[in-house]
Design an enzyme around this catalytic site. Structure first.
Site, mmCIF file in Angstrom:
data_model
loop_
_atom_site.group_PDB
_atom_site.id
_atom_site.type_symbol
_atom_site.label_atom_id
_atom_site.label_comp_id
_atom_site.label_asym_id
_atom_site.label_seq_id
_atom_site.Cartn_x
_atom_site.Cartn_y
_atom_site.Cartn_z
ATOM 1 N N LYS A 34 0.834 -1.206 0.000
ATOM 2 C CA LYS A 34 0.000 0.000 0.000
ATOM 3 C C LYS A 34 0.868 1.256 0.000
ATOM 4 O O LYS A 34 0.651 2.183 -0.776
ATOM 5 C CB LYS A 34 -0.927 0.030 1.233
ATOM 6 C CG LYS A 34 -1.868 -1.151 1.333
ATOM 7 C CD LYS A 34 -2.786 -1.061 2.535
ATOM 8 C CE LYS A 34 -2.086 -1.078 3.877
ATOM 9 N NZ LYS A 34 -1.371 -2.349 4.182
ATOM 10 N N ARG A 109 -9.772 0.878 7.839
ATOM 11 C CA ARG A 109 -9.432 -0.527 8.077
ATOM 12 C C ARG A 109 -10.331 -1.188 9.098
ATOM 13 O O ARG A 109 -9.984 -2.256 9.617
ATOM 14 C CB ARG A 109 -7.945 -0.713 8.386
ATOM 15 C CG ARG A 109 -7.440 -0.015 9.562
ATOM 16 C CD ARG A 109 -5.975 0.318 9.388
ATOM 17 N NE ARG A 109 -5.068 -0.776 9.461
ATOM 18 C CZ ARG A 109 -3.776 -0.669 9.056
ATOM 19 N NH1 ARG A 109 -3.308 0.443 8.543
ATOM 20 N NH2 ARG A 109 -2.981 -1.671 9.173
ATOM 21 N N ARG A 150 11.751 -5.448 5.096
ATOM 22 C CA ARG A 150 11.499 -4.034 4.790
ATOM 23 C C ARG A 150 12.446 -3.099 5.536
ATOM 24 O O ARG A 150 12.732 -3.267 6.717
ATOM 25 C CB ARG A 150 10.062 -3.671 5.153
ATOM 26 C CG ARG A 150 9.796 -2.173 4.986
ATOM 27 C CD ARG A 150 8.367 -1.816 5.039
ATOM 28 N NE ARG A 150 7.702 -2.296 6.220
ATOM 29 C CZ ARG A 150 6.399 -2.228 6.397
ATOM 30 N NH1 ARG A 150 5.629 -1.705 5.466
ATOM 31 N NH2 ARG A 150 5.850 -2.679 7.497
ATOM 32 N N ARG A 183 11.107 -0.805 10.938
ATOM 33 C CA ARG A 183 9.980 -0.423 11.780
ATOM 34 C C ARG A 183 9.865 -1.359 12.980
ATOM 35 O O ARG A 183 10.075 -2.549 12.853
ATOM 36 C CB ARG A 183 8.685 -0.482 10.969
ATOM 37 C CG ARG A 183 8.332 0.873 10.393
ATOM 38 C CD ARG A 183 7.223 0.812 9.407
ATOM 39 N NE ARG A 183 6.038 0.080 9.850
ATOM 40 C CZ ARG A 183 4.927 0.004 9.131
ATOM 41 N NH1 ARG A 183 4.856 0.627 7.964
ATOM 42 N NH2 ARG A 183 3.891 -0.672 9.555
ATOM 43 N N ARG A 194 -0.338 -8.359 13.633
ATOM 44 C CA ARG A 194 -0.886 -7.432 12.624
ATOM 45 C C ARG A 194 -1.694 -8.184 11.576
ATOM 46 O O ARG A 194 -2.738 -7.723 11.131
ATOM 47 C CB ARG A 194 0.253 -6.650 11.960
ATOM 48 C CG ARG A 194 0.847 -5.607 12.893
ATOM 49 C CD ARG A 194 2.186 -5.123 12.410
ATOM 50 N NE ARG A 194 2.144 -4.502 11.114
ATOM 51 C CZ ARG A 194 3.189 -4.447 10.278
ATOM 52 N NH1 ARG A 194 4.341 -4.979 10.628
ATOM 53 N NH2 ARG A 194 3.086 -3.853 9.130
HETATM 54 P P1 AP5 Z 1 4.860 -1.628 1.854
HETATM 55 O O1 AP5 Z 1 4.549 -0.790 0.666
HETATM 56 O O2 AP5 Z 1 5.594 -0.989 2.979
HETATM 57 O O3 AP5 Z 1 3.537 -2.382 2.357
HETATM 58 P P2 AP5 Z 1 2.264 -1.807 3.141
HETATM 59 O O4 AP5 Z 1 1.062 -2.499 2.573
HETATM 60 O O5 AP5 Z 1 2.259 -0.322 3.146
HETATM 61 O O6 AP5 Z 1 2.579 -2.420 4.558
HETATM 62 P P3 AP5 Z 1 2.505 -1.767 6.005
HETATM 63 O O7 AP5 Z 1 3.227 -2.742 6.890
HETATM 64 O O8 AP5 Z 1 2.962 -0.344 6.020
HETATM 65 O O9 AP5 Z 1 0.981 -1.842 6.263
HETATM 66 P P4 AP5 Z 1 0.310 -1.813 7.600
HETATM 67 O O10 AP5 Z 1 -1.087 -1.690 7.155
HETATM 68 O O11 AP5 Z 1 0.591 -2.930 8.519
HETATM 69 O O12 AP5 Z 1 0.999 -0.586 8.335
HETATM 70 P P5 AP5 Z 1 0.503 0.889 8.635
HETATM 71 O O13 AP5 Z 1 1.689 1.763 8.632
HETATM 72 O O14 AP5 Z 1 -0.661 1.259 7.779
HETATM 73 O O15 AP5 Z 1 5.679 -2.915 1.325
HETATM 74 C C1 AP5 Z 1 6.160 -3.880 2.247
HETATM 75 C C2 AP5 Z 1 7.505 -4.444 1.717
HETATM 76 O O16 AP5 Z 1 7.267 -5.170 0.512
HETATM 77 C C3 AP5 Z 1 8.543 -3.380 1.374
HETATM 78 O O17 AP5 Z 1 9.822 -3.847 1.740
HETATM 79 C C4 AP5 Z 1 8.429 -3.214 -0.148
HETATM 80 O O18 AP5 Z 1 9.655 -2.832 -0.729
HETATM 81 C C5 AP5 Z 1 8.024 -4.621 -0.572
HETATM 82 N N1 AP5 Z 1 7.127 -4.637 -1.731
HETATM 83 C C6 AP5 Z 1 6.042 -3.847 -1.939
HETATM 84 N N2 AP5 Z 1 5.437 -4.165 -3.088
HETATM 85 C C7 AP5 Z 1 6.161 -5.189 -3.635
HETATM 86 C C8 AP5 Z 1 6.028 -5.971 -4.835
HETATM 87 N N3 AP5 Z 1 5.036 -5.769 -5.706
HETATM 88 N N4 AP5 Z 1 6.942 -6.934 -5.055
HETATM 89 C C9 AP5 Z 1 7.954 -7.164 -4.184
HETATM 90 N N5 AP5 Z 1 8.135 -6.448 -3.036
HETATM 91 C C10 AP5 Z 1 7.234 -5.479 -2.760
HETATM 92 O O19 AP5 Z 1 -0.064 0.736 10.120
HETATM 93 C C11 AP5 Z 1 0.786 0.482 11.208
HETATM 94 C C12 AP5 Z 1 -0.031 0.467 12.497
HETATM 95 O O20 AP5 Z 1 -0.646 1.769 12.688
HETATM 96 C C13 AP5 Z 1 -1.187 -0.523 12.537
HETATM 97 O O21 AP5 Z 1 -0.772 -1.812 12.925
HETATM 98 C C14 AP5 Z 1 -2.132 0.151 13.555
HETATM 99 O O22 AP5 Z 1 -1.708 -0.073 14.859
HETATM 100 C C15 AP5 Z 1 -1.957 1.635 13.239
HETATM 101 N N6 AP5 Z 1 -2.953 2.121 12.252
HETATM 102 C C16 AP5 Z 1 -2.663 2.644 11.028
HETATM 103 N N7 AP5 Z 1 -3.798 2.972 10.388
HETATM 104 C C17 AP5 Z 1 -4.818 2.656 11.231
HETATM 105 C C18 AP5 Z 1 -6.237 2.727 11.114
HETATM 106 N N8 AP5 Z 1 -6.834 3.214 10.010
HETATM 107 N N9 AP5 Z 1 -6.980 2.298 12.155
HETATM 108 C C19 AP5 Z 1 -6.409 1.812 13.282
HETATM 109 N N10 AP5 Z 1 -5.062 1.710 13.448
HETATM 110 C C20 AP5 Z 1 -4.283 2.125 12.421
#
Ligand code: AP5
Length: 241
Positions: A34, A109, A150, A183, A194
Site C-alpha cells: 500500500k 481498516r 522491509r 519499523r 498485525r
Molecule cells: P509496503 O509498501 O511498505 O507495504 P504496506 O502495505 O504499506 O505495509 P505496512 O506494513 O505499512 O501496512 P500496515 O497496514 O501494517 O501498516 P501501517 O503503517 O498502515 O511494502 C512492504 C515491503 O514489501 C517493502 O519492503 C516493499 O519494498 C516490498 N514490496 C512492496 N510491493 C512489492 C512488490 N510488488 N513486489 C515485491 N516487493 C514489494 O499501520 C501500522 C499500524 O498503525 C497498525 O498496525 C495500527 O496499529 C496503526 N494504524 C494505522 N492505520 C490505522 C487505522 N486506520 N486504524 C487503526 N489503526 C491504524
C-alpha cells in the site's frame, strides 16, 4: 497533532498533475504494498499520500497526546481505536494540497471507519468524487518475507526490501544517503498480530465495498512496476465513468 506525510515515486504529465482524481482508498494486508504504491500514485497525480500509519508514527516520535495513546497499541500489532483516527484523517484531507484528491493508505481498516468515510465525504461542501477502492492482494507467505525484509528511509520515506529491492549501498537510501531503519512493528511476533488484526477487522471491508460495486482488485504479487500499472488502469477507467 502531526499530520504531514512524505511522497516519492513516478512523475505524471502536466495533465495528470492537474486532474481532479478524488479520494483513492488502498486496501490490503500489512506488506501488500500500500505504501509503495501510494507514493507512486501520489507522485504521478501530484496529490498527497495520506498514510494513517505514517501520521501515527510521526505523532509517536513527537510525543503528542495522540502519539502517547497510540504507541503501545501499534507496537503490539493491534489497531488504534477508531475515534482517534477520525479527527486526524478529517484534518489531513481538508488541507489545500488535497483539494484535487488524495491517496488513503491504511484507512479505512474497520467497518466503522469505512462508514465514517462515506458519511464524511457525503457531508463535504463541494461533493467530492466517490472514492475509488483498490484492494492489493498478496499471499500470506509472501507478506511475511516482505515485512521482515522491509527498510525505510527516515528522511524521504522511500521503502526498500533487503531481499527483493535492496538499496545500491547496504542500509543507505539511494536518494539521500540516510541510514535506513526497520519499523518496530516489523518484528516477527508483532507481524503475526498485525496479520491477525487484518483478518479480523480489515478483511471484511472487501465485502462492504464489493456489495456497493466499488471494489477493484490488484494482483499485488506482481513486480512493483506492474502493480503500479494495474493501479493506473483502474483509476483511469473508474474516473472515466
Ligand atoms: P509496503 O509498501 O511498505 O507495504 P504496506 O502495505 O504499506 O505495509 P505496512 O506494513 O505499512 O501496512 P500496515 O497496514 O501494517 O501498516 P501501517 O503503517 O498502515 O511494502 C512492504 C515491503 O514489501 C517493502 O519492503 C516493499 O519494498 C516490498 N514490496 C512492496 N510491493 C512489492 C512488490 N510488488 N513486489 C515485491 N516487493 C514489494 O499501520 C501500522 C499500524 O498503525 C497498525 O498496525 C495500527 O496499529 C496503526 N494504524 C494505522 N492505520 C490505522 C487505522 N486506520 N486504524 C487503526 N489503526 C491504524
Amino acid at each position: 497533532m502531526v499530520v504531514s506525510t512524505s511522497s516519492a515515486g513516478t512523475s505524471g504529465s502536466m495533465a495528470d498533475t492537474q486532474k481532479a482524481i478524488g479520494p483513492i482508498v488502498l486496501l490490503g494486508p500489512p506488506g501488500a504494498g500500500k505504501g509503495t504504491q501510494a507514493k507512486r500514485i501520489a507522485e504521478h497525480y501530484g496529490v498527497p499520500q495520506v498514510s494513517t500509519g505514517d501520521i501515527l508514527r510521526a505523532n509517536v516520535a513527537s510525543g503528542t497526546e495522540l502519539g502517547k495513546k497510540a504507541k503501545a497499541i501499534m507496537e503490539s500489532g493491534n489497531l488504534v481505536p477508531d475515534e482517534l483516527l477520525f479527527g486526524m484523517v478529517a484534518e489531513r484531507v481538508k488541507q489545500p494540497d488535497a483539494a484535487r484528491g488524495y491517496i488513503l493508505d491504511g484507512f479505512p481498516r474497520t467497518l466503522a471507519q469505512a462508514e465514517w468515510l462515506d458519511k464524511f465525504l457525503q457531508n463535504q461542501q463541494d461533493a467530492p468524487l466517490p472514492p475509488v477502492v483498490a484492494d492489493i492482494q498478496v499471499s500470506y507467505n509472501e507478506l511475511l518475507g516482505r515485512l521482515t525484509g522491509r527498510r525505510t528511509c527516515p528522511t524521504c520515506g522511500r521503502i526498500y526490501n533487503v531481499h527483493l529491492s535492496p538499496p545500491k549501498v547496504d542500509e543507505l537510501c539511494d536518494v539521500d544517503g540516510s541510514k535506513l531503519v526497520t519499523r518496530k512493528d516489523d518484528e516477527e511476533s508483532v507481524i503475526a498480530e498485525r496479520l491477525k488484526a487484518y483478518e479480523r477487522q480489515t478483511a471484511p471491508l472487501t465485502g462492504y465495498y464489493q456489495s456497493s460495486g466499488r471494489l477493484h482488485v490488484l494482483d499485488g504479487s506482481r513486480p512493483i512496476d506492474e502493480v503500479t500499472a494495474q493501479a493506473f488502469k483502474v483509476l483511469e477507467q473508474a474516473r472515466k465513468k
